[in-house]
Design an enzyme around this catalytic site. Structure first.
Site, PDB file in Angstrom:
ATOM      1  N   TYR A  82       0.814  -1.225   0.000  1.00 32.11           N
ATOM      2  CA  TYR A  82       0.000   0.000   0.000  1.00 32.11           C
ATOM      3  C   TYR A  82       0.844   1.271   0.000  1.00 32.11           C
ATOM      4  O   TYR A  82       2.044   1.241   0.176  1.00 32.11           O
ATOM      5  CB  TYR A  82      -1.048   0.006   1.106  1.00 32.11           C
ATOM      6  CG  TYR A  82      -0.654  -0.124   2.559  1.00 32.11           C
ATOM      7  CD1 TYR A  82       0.624   0.079   3.026  1.00 32.11           C
ATOM      8  CD2 TYR A  82      -1.641  -0.456   3.491  1.00 32.11           C
ATOM      9  CE1 TYR A  82       0.935  -0.034   4.365  1.00 32.11           C
ATOM     10  CE2 TYR A  82      -1.341  -0.574   4.841  1.00 32.11           C
ATOM     11  CZ  TYR A  82      -0.045  -0.360   5.279  1.00 32.11           C
ATOM     12  OH  TYR A  82       0.239  -0.477   6.611  1.00 32.11           O
ATOM     13  N   GLU A  83       0.172   2.390  -0.276  1.00 35.02           N
ATOM     14  CA  GLU A  83       0.801   3.695  -0.515  1.00 35.02           C
ATOM     15  C   GLU A  83       1.768   3.641  -1.698  1.00 35.02           C
ATOM     16  O   GLU A  83       2.784   4.331  -1.721  1.00 35.02           O
ATOM     17  CB  GLU A  83       1.528   4.195   0.743  1.00 35.02           C
ATOM     18  CG  GLU A  83       0.641   4.378   1.945  1.00 35.02           C
ATOM     19  CD  GLU A  83      -0.599   5.215   1.657  1.00 35.02           C
ATOM     20  OE1 GLU A  83      -0.571   6.037   0.723  1.00 35.02           O
ATOM     21  OE2 GLU A  83      -1.613   5.034   2.354  1.00 35.02           O
ATOM     22  N   GLY A  84       1.414   2.857  -2.696  1.00 39.16           N
ATOM     23  CA  GLY A  84       2.270   2.671  -3.862  1.00 39.16           C
ATOM     24  C   GLY A  84       3.158   1.468  -3.659  1.00 39.16           C
ATOM     25  O   GLY A  84       3.990   1.455  -2.750  1.00 39.16           O
TER      26      GLY A  84
END
Length: 595
Positions: free
Chosen positions: A439-441
């Site tokens: 997550y978050e890229g």
């Protein structure tokens, strides 16, 4: 049962001795944050994490969150813990005093965040998301929105989220479909579905403030047509207190591999009332304020869980009796020796230790850059610090979370069969830390950010903030015999990184697939070189301090860990260099039909 002990001695070493963060008192607004104030804050944070949050970690994982009639209930003990957390001012420590914050340096906040993540990552998600929402709103919101929402986000009575992902779009936000229709009163009606929303619905706070990406009716296609909106769960009344329910509902909870006590929600917005943050069609740049802070915070999640895994591994290795040492028996009064005597166990423990201490040093290094970026009176220093933080953000996010997962898996291996069951908590660390790489890229996206955006930005300006100090350090210590075991390997790795950078830049300009093929290996090479630079500095600092005495052996252990890193971890840079220099032909020319 796993336990957690805050690593305060090493935190003080990194903050005061290695990074010289005491000098932050020279920055406007930080004058009062002397060691006499900083150290007690870290100690109190450690007590909270060890005594309140850590005991809830396993039970929270086993119970998880539940959704009943649109309301999400967190596991037993979480509401009481959050109340203590909020009343203790921990939601406010690095926030602006103008909105009720304590205004502490980011370099302190990153250490507090590490302890929270070590003790109970699921719990830490709730205030963590709120802090990201606070930063985005503080940077881009109107004065009216900031006046109503920021004090409540700061004091923790309200929490925040970031609503980006939709069922059909994750990384490619240009595909999102959520709509925002302007109203005569200046508000907007938001309609759409968002998925994977951490802390999207829960029972910890009075209200939840959603930051939502959506499209205005006249929006151009792609990411250039995205706007950012503030959509509260409960609409504030004239006094700013929570009023009627807004048209946003939690449709379901995701059933996840880990962080089960963190509510990960599907949210439906059905003409919900929202307000524009920043300029129309500029939502992505505003959201990146939140996302960049979140990426650094996710990196710290990897660090925190690596520390927890290391502590659990060491405790088990000291107690578990299995076999005899290969050289000769060590525990003659026992039927077997503790497994810490075995070379392979020591290899794994030192891999964990070198990872944790190296990442901690890098985290404070980057956080100090954030402080200088925001507070330094010299515009040139602020600009240089901003470049440094931008360069290091994808490295911190990807490197820390990759190494955090590796550390947790090493911990499971140290514990053997006991690592695979719940009793010791190691399998939970493995499950919890795995999401941080996604997550978050995803970490692949972080690598593309590094090679695609950061390397060539402004004619390579970002790179100077790393390459110049490392080059100067190697040159300065070239003739220092005591530093040769550390500076020699650093110099070789740095030389490889320089060559790899030129290769990626040259080939990437001609063929973007070449840069993409090298990106992940290049980021790891960059990260290991950065850690080598910090380990050399840690060894140097430890040697200097040990001259005045080392009664607890702290500095000797630091120097020994630095030696292990240089001899047993940094050699990976040679293989990574070869992989980068090999180019992408072997993967890009492979027949797609053969997969």
């Amino acid at each position: 049962m796993a336990s957690y002990s805050p690593p305060l001695r090493d935190m003080r070493f990194v903050y005061h001795e290695l990074m010289g963060c005491d000098a932050l008192t020279d920055l406007p607004g930080y004058e009062e944050f002397t060691p006499d104030l900083i150290d007690p804050i870290l100690e109190e944070a450690g007590k909270l994490c060890a005594d309140i949050l850590a005991p809830l970690n396993r039970s929270g994982d086993e119970e998880g969150c539940r959704l009943e009639n649109g309301v999400v209930y967190t596991p037993a003990g979480f509401r009481e813990a959050y109340k203590l957390f909020r009343e203790g001012g921990w939601t406010a420590i690095s926030c602006d005093p103008d909105y009720g914050g304590q205004g502490l340096p980011a370099a302190v906040n990153v250490l507090v965040e590490e302890m929270i993540c070590s003790a109970n990552l699921s719990f830490g998600m709730y205030p963590g998301l709120s802090h990201g929402a606070y930063r985005a709103l503080a940077a881009h919101g109107s004065e009216e929105l900031k006046r109503v929402y920021l004090p409540r986000l700061v004091d923790g009575t309200w929490t925040g989220t970031m609503c980006l992902t939709e069922p059909h779009c994750g990384t490619d936000l240009g595909l999102l479909r959520t709509k925002a229709v302007p109203q005569e009163d200046g508000s907007h009606r938001i309609t759409g579905t968002k998925i994977f929303i951490s802390a999207g619905e829960h029972d910890l706070a009075e209200n939840i403030v959603h930051l939502v990406l959506a499209r205005l009716p006249d929006a151009p296609k792609g990411s250039g047509g995205i706007s950012l909106f503030l959509v509260p769960k409960l609409l504030p009344d004239a006094e700013g207190d929570p009023g009627p329910r807004n048209a946003v509902q939690c449709a379901s909870l995701e059933h996840k591999m880990g962080i089960k006590a963190s509510s990960t929600c599907v949210l439906n917005f059905d003409e919900a009332t929202g307000w524009l943050i920043g300029a129309p069609h500029k939502g992505l740049s505003a959201m990146f304020t939140m996302m960049n802070a979140a990426r650094l915070a996710v990196g710290v999640q990897g660090l925190g869980l690596a520390e927890a895994a290391y502590q659990g591994s060491v405790a088990y290795a000291r107690e578990r009796l299995q076999g005899r040492a290969l050289s000769s028996a060590k525990a003659h009064d026992q039927p077997a020796d503790p497994i810490i005597v075995h070379p392979d166990i020591r290899r794994m423990l030192l891999l964990q230790r070198a990872t944790v201490e190296g990442c901690r040093a890098m985290a404070v290094w980057v956080a100090k850059g954030l402080d200088e970026q925001e507070r330094h009176p010299d515009p040139a220093v602020r600009a240089e610090s901003e470049d440094f933080v931008a360069l290091m953000t994808p490295v911190v996010k990807a490197l820390f979370t990759d190494l955090g997962f590796e550390s947790a898996n090493l911990g499971m291996q140290v514990l053997g069969g006991h690592g695979y069951i719940r009793e010791h908590g190691m399998e939970q660390h493995v499950r919890d830390t795995r999401i941080a790489q996604i997550y978050e890229g995803t970490n692949g996206v972080q690598a593309l950010d590094l090679v695609g955006r950061k390397l060539g930005a402004h004619g390579g300006r970002y790179l100077r903030q790393f390459f110049h100090p490392v080059s100067a350090y190697v040159e300065r210590h070239a003739g220092n015999a005591s530093m040769a075991p550390f500076v020699g390997p650093l110099g070789k790795a740095f030389g490889r990184l320089q060559q790899a950078t030129a290769q990626v830049a040259q080939k990437g300009l001609a063929d973007p697939d070449e840069a993409g093929a090298a990106a992940t290996d290049y980021l790891r090479l960059f990260g290991l070189t950065a850690m080598a630079y910090l380990w050399a500095r840690m060894a140097e600092t430890a040697m200097e301090r040990a001259e005045a005495g080392d009664p607890d052996g702290f500095y000797a252990a630091k120097i020994a860990t630095a030696r292990f890193f240089m001899e047993r971890m940094l050699p990976q840079s040679g293989a990574l260099f070869s992989q980068v220099m090999a180019g992408g032909a072997s993967m890009m020319e492979f027949d797609e039909a053969a997969f």
